[in-house]
Write a protein that holds these residues in place. Structure first.
Motif, mmCIF file in Angstrom:
data_model
loop_
_atom_site.group_PDB
_atom_site.id
_atom_site.type_symbol
_atom_site.label_atom_id
_atom_site.label_comp_id
_atom_site.label_asym_id
_atom_site.label_seq_id
_atom_site.Cartn_x
_atom_site.Cartn_y
_atom_site.Cartn_z
ATOM 1 N N ALA A 1 43.014 -6.325 36.933
ATOM 2 C CA ALA A 1 43.191 -6.197 35.486
ATOM 3 C C ALA A 1 44.673 -6.025 35.172
ATOM 4 C CB ALA A 1 42.391 -5.006 34.969
ATOM 5 N N ALA A 2 45.093 -6.620 34.082
ATOM 6 C CA ALA A 2 46.488 -6.546 33.652
ATOM 7 C C ALA A 2 46.547 -5.907 32.271
ATOM 8 C CB ALA A 2 47.092 -7.950 33.615
ATOM 9 N N PRO A 3 47.711 -5.398 31.876
ATOM 10 C CA PRO A 3 47.832 -4.798 30.548
ATOM 11 C C PRO A 3 47.524 -5.788 29.422
ATOM 12 C CG PRO A 3 49.753 -4.269 31.884
ATOM 13 C CD PRO A 3 48.937 -5.236 32.660
ATOM 14 N N ALA A 4 47.876 -7.055 29.642
ATOM 15 C CA ALA A 4 47.610 -8.073 28.622
ATOM 16 C C ALA A 4 47.069 -9.319 29.313
ATOM 17 C CB ALA A 4 48.874 -8.412 27.850
ATOM 18 N N ASN A 5 46.078 -9.941 28.705
ATOM 19 C CA ASN A 5 45.505 -11.160 29.259
ATOM 20 C C ASN A 5 46.265 -12.348 28.689
ATOM 21 O OD1 ASN A 5 43.822 -12.653 30.829
ATOM 22 N ND2 ASN A 5 41.994 -12.330 29.599
ATOM 23 N N SER A 6 46.729 -13.221 29.588
ATOM 24 C CA SER A 6 47.483 -14.397 29.155
ATOM 25 C C SER A 6 47.036 -15.593 29.979
ATOM 26 C CB SER A 6 48.986 -14.155 29.346
ATOM 27 O OG SER A 6 49.269 -14.032 30.726
ATOM 28 N N LEU A 7 47.443 -16.773 29.529
ATOM 29 C CA LEU A 7 47.110 -17.972 30.293
ATOM 30 C C LEU A 7 47.795 -17.969 31.654
ATOM 31 C CD1 LEU A 7 47.124 -20.794 27.603
ATOM 32 C CD2 LEU A 7 45.185 -19.873 28.854
ATOM 33 N N GLU A 8 48.982 -17.415 31.740
ATOM 34 C CA GLU A 8 49.694 -17.350 33.019
ATOM 35 C C GLU A 8 48.933 -16.489 34.026
ATOM 36 O OE1 GLU A 8 51.312 -16.744 30.022
ATOM 37 O OE2 GLU A 8 52.159 -18.770 29.961
ATOM 38 N N ARG A 9 48.246 -15.474 33.547
ATOM 39 C CA ARG A 9 47.433 -14.631 34.413
ATOM 40 C C ARG A 9 46.109 -15.308 34.721
ATOM 41 N NH1 ARG A 9 42.963 -11.931 33.559
ATOM 42 N NH2 ARG A 9 42.415 -10.274 34.999
ATOM 43 N N ARG A 10 45.492 -15.877 33.703
ATOM 44 C CA ARG A 10 44.122 -16.385 33.833
ATOM 45 C C ARG A 10 44.032 -17.694 34.623
ATOM 46 N NH1 ARG A 10 39.805 -17.029 28.891
ATOM 47 N NH2 ARG A 10 38.147 -17.884 30.166
ATOM 48 N N ASP A 11 44.986 -18.593 34.476
ATOM 49 C CA ASP A 11 44.907 -19.899 35.139
ATOM 50 C C ASP A 11 44.773 -19.814 36.664
ATOM 51 O OD1 ASP A 11 44.784 -21.420 32.857
ATOM 52 O OD2 ASP A 11 46.931 -21.885 32.819
ATOM 53 N N PRO A 12 45.594 -19.046 37.364
ATOM 54 C CA PRO A 12 45.424 -18.982 38.822
ATOM 55 C C PRO A 12 44.102 -18.326 39.244
ATOM 56 C CG PRO A 12 47.440 -17.844 38.145
ATOM 57 C CD PRO A 12 46.788 -18.341 36.921
ATOM 58 N N ILE A 13 43.625 -17.392 38.453
ATOM 59 C CA ILE A 13 42.337 -16.753 38.763
ATOM 60 C C ILE A 13 41.209 -17.765 38.610
ATOM 61 C CG2 ILE A 13 40.701 -14.980 38.023
ATOM 62 C CD1 ILE A 13 43.123 -13.250 37.243
ATOM 63 N N ASP A 14 41.235 -18.524 37.513
ATOM 64 C CA ASP A 14 40.207 -19.543 37.304
ATOM 65 C C ASP A 14 40.284 -20.639 38.364
ATOM 66 O OD1 ASP A 14 39.464 -18.072 35.119
ATOM 67 O OD2 ASP A 14 40.186 -19.517 33.625
ATOM 68 N N LYS A 15 41.480 -21.005 38.781
ATOM 69 C CA LYS A 15 41.651 -22.022 39.825
ATOM 70 C C LYS A 15 41.033 -21.541 41.138
ATOM 71 C CE LYS A 15 45.105 -24.757 42.221
ATOM 72 N NZ LYS A 15 45.761 -24.282 43.402
ATOM 73 N N ALA A 16 41.289 -20.307 41.500
ATOM 74 C CA ALA A 16 40.703 -19.746 42.722
ATOM 75 C C ALA A 16 39.182 -19.705 42.625
ATOM 76 C CB ALA A 16 41.266 -18.353 42.987
ATOM 77 N N ALA A 17 38.667 -19.403 41.447
ATOM 78 C CA ALA A 17 37.211 -19.369 41.249
ATOM 79 C C ALA A 17 36.613 -20.765 41.441
ATOM 80 C CB ALA A 17 36.881 -18.841 39.859
ATOM 81 N N ARG A 18 37.274 -21.792 40.924
ATOM 82 C CA ARG A 18 36.776 -23.165 41.102
ATOM 83 C C ARG A 18 36.836 -23.590 42.564
ATOM 84 N NH1 ARG A 18 39.906 -23.804 36.519
ATOM 85 N NH2 ARG A 18 41.587 -24.744 37.741
ATOM 86 N N GLU A 19 37.886 -23.178 43.258
ATOM 87 C CA GLU A 19 38.055 -23.583 44.659
ATOM 88 C C GLU A 19 37.000 -22.977 45.574
ATOM 89 O OE1 GLU A 19 42.093 -22.538 45.528
ATOM 90 O OE2 GLU A 19 42.872 -24.419 44.705
ATOM 91 N N VAL A 20 36.476 -21.828 45.226
ATOM 92 C CA VAL A 20 35.464 -21.196 46.081
ATOM 93 C C VAL A 20 34.266 -22.104 46.265
ATOM 94 C CG1 VAL A 20 33.777 -19.318 46.155
ATOM 95 C CG2 VAL A 20 36.136 -18.820 45.705
ATOM 96 N N THR A 21 33.746 -22.650 45.174
ATOM 97 C CA THR A 21 32.546 -23.480 45.319
ATOM 98 C C THR A 21 32.866 -24.847 45.910
ATOM 99 O OG1 THR A 21 32.734 -24.144 43.000
ATOM 100 C CG2 THR A 21 31.234 -22.318 43.510
ATOM 101 N N VAL A 22 34.119 -25.280 45.829
ATOM 102 C CA VAL A 22 34.501 -26.560 46.426
ATOM 103 C C VAL A 22 34.709 -26.408 47.932
ATOM 104 C CG1 VAL A 22 36.286 -28.339 46.476
ATOM 105 C CG2 VAL A 22 35.507 -27.423 44.296
ATOM 106 N N PHE A 23 35.503 -25.424 48.330
ATOM 107 C CA PHE A 23 35.881 -25.284 49.731
ATOM 108 C C PHE A 23 34.873 -24.515 50.573
ATOM 109 C CE2 PHE A 23 40.404 -25.566 48.014
ATOM 110 C CZ PHE A 23 40.494 -26.911 48.306
ATOM 111 N N CYS A 24 33.985 -23.776 49.948
ATOM 112 C CA CYS A 24 33.055 -22.940 50.718
ATOM 113 C C CYS A 24 31.666 -23.551 50.832
ATOM 114 C CB CYS A 24 32.980 -21.542 50.102
ATOM 115 S SG CYS A 24 34.551 -20.648 50.153
ATOM 116 N N ARG A 25 31.542 -24.827 50.563
ATOM 117 C CA ARG A 25 30.253 -25.481 50.755
ATOM 118 C C ARG A 25 29.918 -25.511 52.230
ATOM 119 N NH1 ARG A 25 31.501 -30.603 47.056
ATOM 120 N NH2 ARG A 25 31.146 -29.621 45.045
ATOM 121 N N GLN A 26 28.625 -25.384 52.522
ATOM 122 C CA GLN A 26 28.196 -25.446 53.913
ATOM 123 C C GLN A 26 28.374 -26.869 54.425
ATOM 124 O OE1 GLN A 26 24.267 -24.046 54.685
ATOM 125 N NE2 GLN A 26 24.514 -24.175 56.871
ATOM 126 N N PRO A 27 29.001 -27.020 55.583
ATOM 127 C CA PRO A 27 29.181 -28.363 56.130
ATOM 128 C C PRO A 27 27.824 -29.003 56.433
ATOM 129 C CG PRO A 27 30.320 -26.712 57.464
ATOM 130 C CD PRO A 27 29.573 -25.996 56.407
#
Length: 147
Positions: free
Chosen positions: A95-121
């Motif tokens: 959590a940060a004192p203020a929510n901004s796009l600079e804070r949120r974008d990398p978090i959302d990117k990491a969230a998207r990557e989890v379901t892409v990279f963590c699929r069962q082979p």
């Protein structure tokens, strides 16, 4: 004060030792089974918690995302790319004192990557038919008009 008989004391001591052994060998609920691949629902839940952290910017949502991602970092069957995405969640989901796009974008990117990279082979499918021999058949070479 009356002295307690020795037999019940020994019995209680053994019972306490037995219970202590059971408690220390019981599996911890937060640790995944390292021999089986985690189900897709696990990664989807991490993704949703991480997106909630980015959107809501609350300590509860971010703590939940980190707590879900952390135990999977030691999983032996997950790829390096998957672990990198989980590591990003662990580092960025705060959590940060203020929510901004600079804070949120990398978090959302990491969230998207989890379901892409963590699929069962997917294991390669085994072919049940024997391979047909190539060529014209008959087993002899024929280069021309001979009989």
């Amino acid at each position: 004060m009356a002295a307690l008989p020795a037999l019940p004391l020994q019995l209680l001591a053994r019972l306490g030792i037995g219970l202590a052994c059971l408690v220390t060998t019981a599996p911890v609920g937060a640790r995944p089974d390292l021999d089986t691949y985690p189900p897709a629902g696990t990664f989807r839940q991490i993704q949703l918690s991480t997106l909630a952290c980015g959107r809501e910017n609350t300590a509860e949502a971010c703590d939940q995302a980190r707590l879900q991602a952390d135990p999977l970092l030691d999983h032996r069957r997950l790829s390096g790319s998957c672990k990198d995405a989980l590591w990003q969640i662990r580092q960025l989901a705060v959590a940060a004192p203020a929510n901004s796009l600079e804070r949120r974008d990398p978090i959302d990117k990491a969230a998207r990557e989890v379901t892409v990279f963590c699929r069962q082979p997917v294991a390669p499918a085994k072919d049940t038919k024997p391979a047909a021999p190539a060529g014209g058949g008959g087993g002899s070479f024929s280069f021309g008009g001979g009989k």
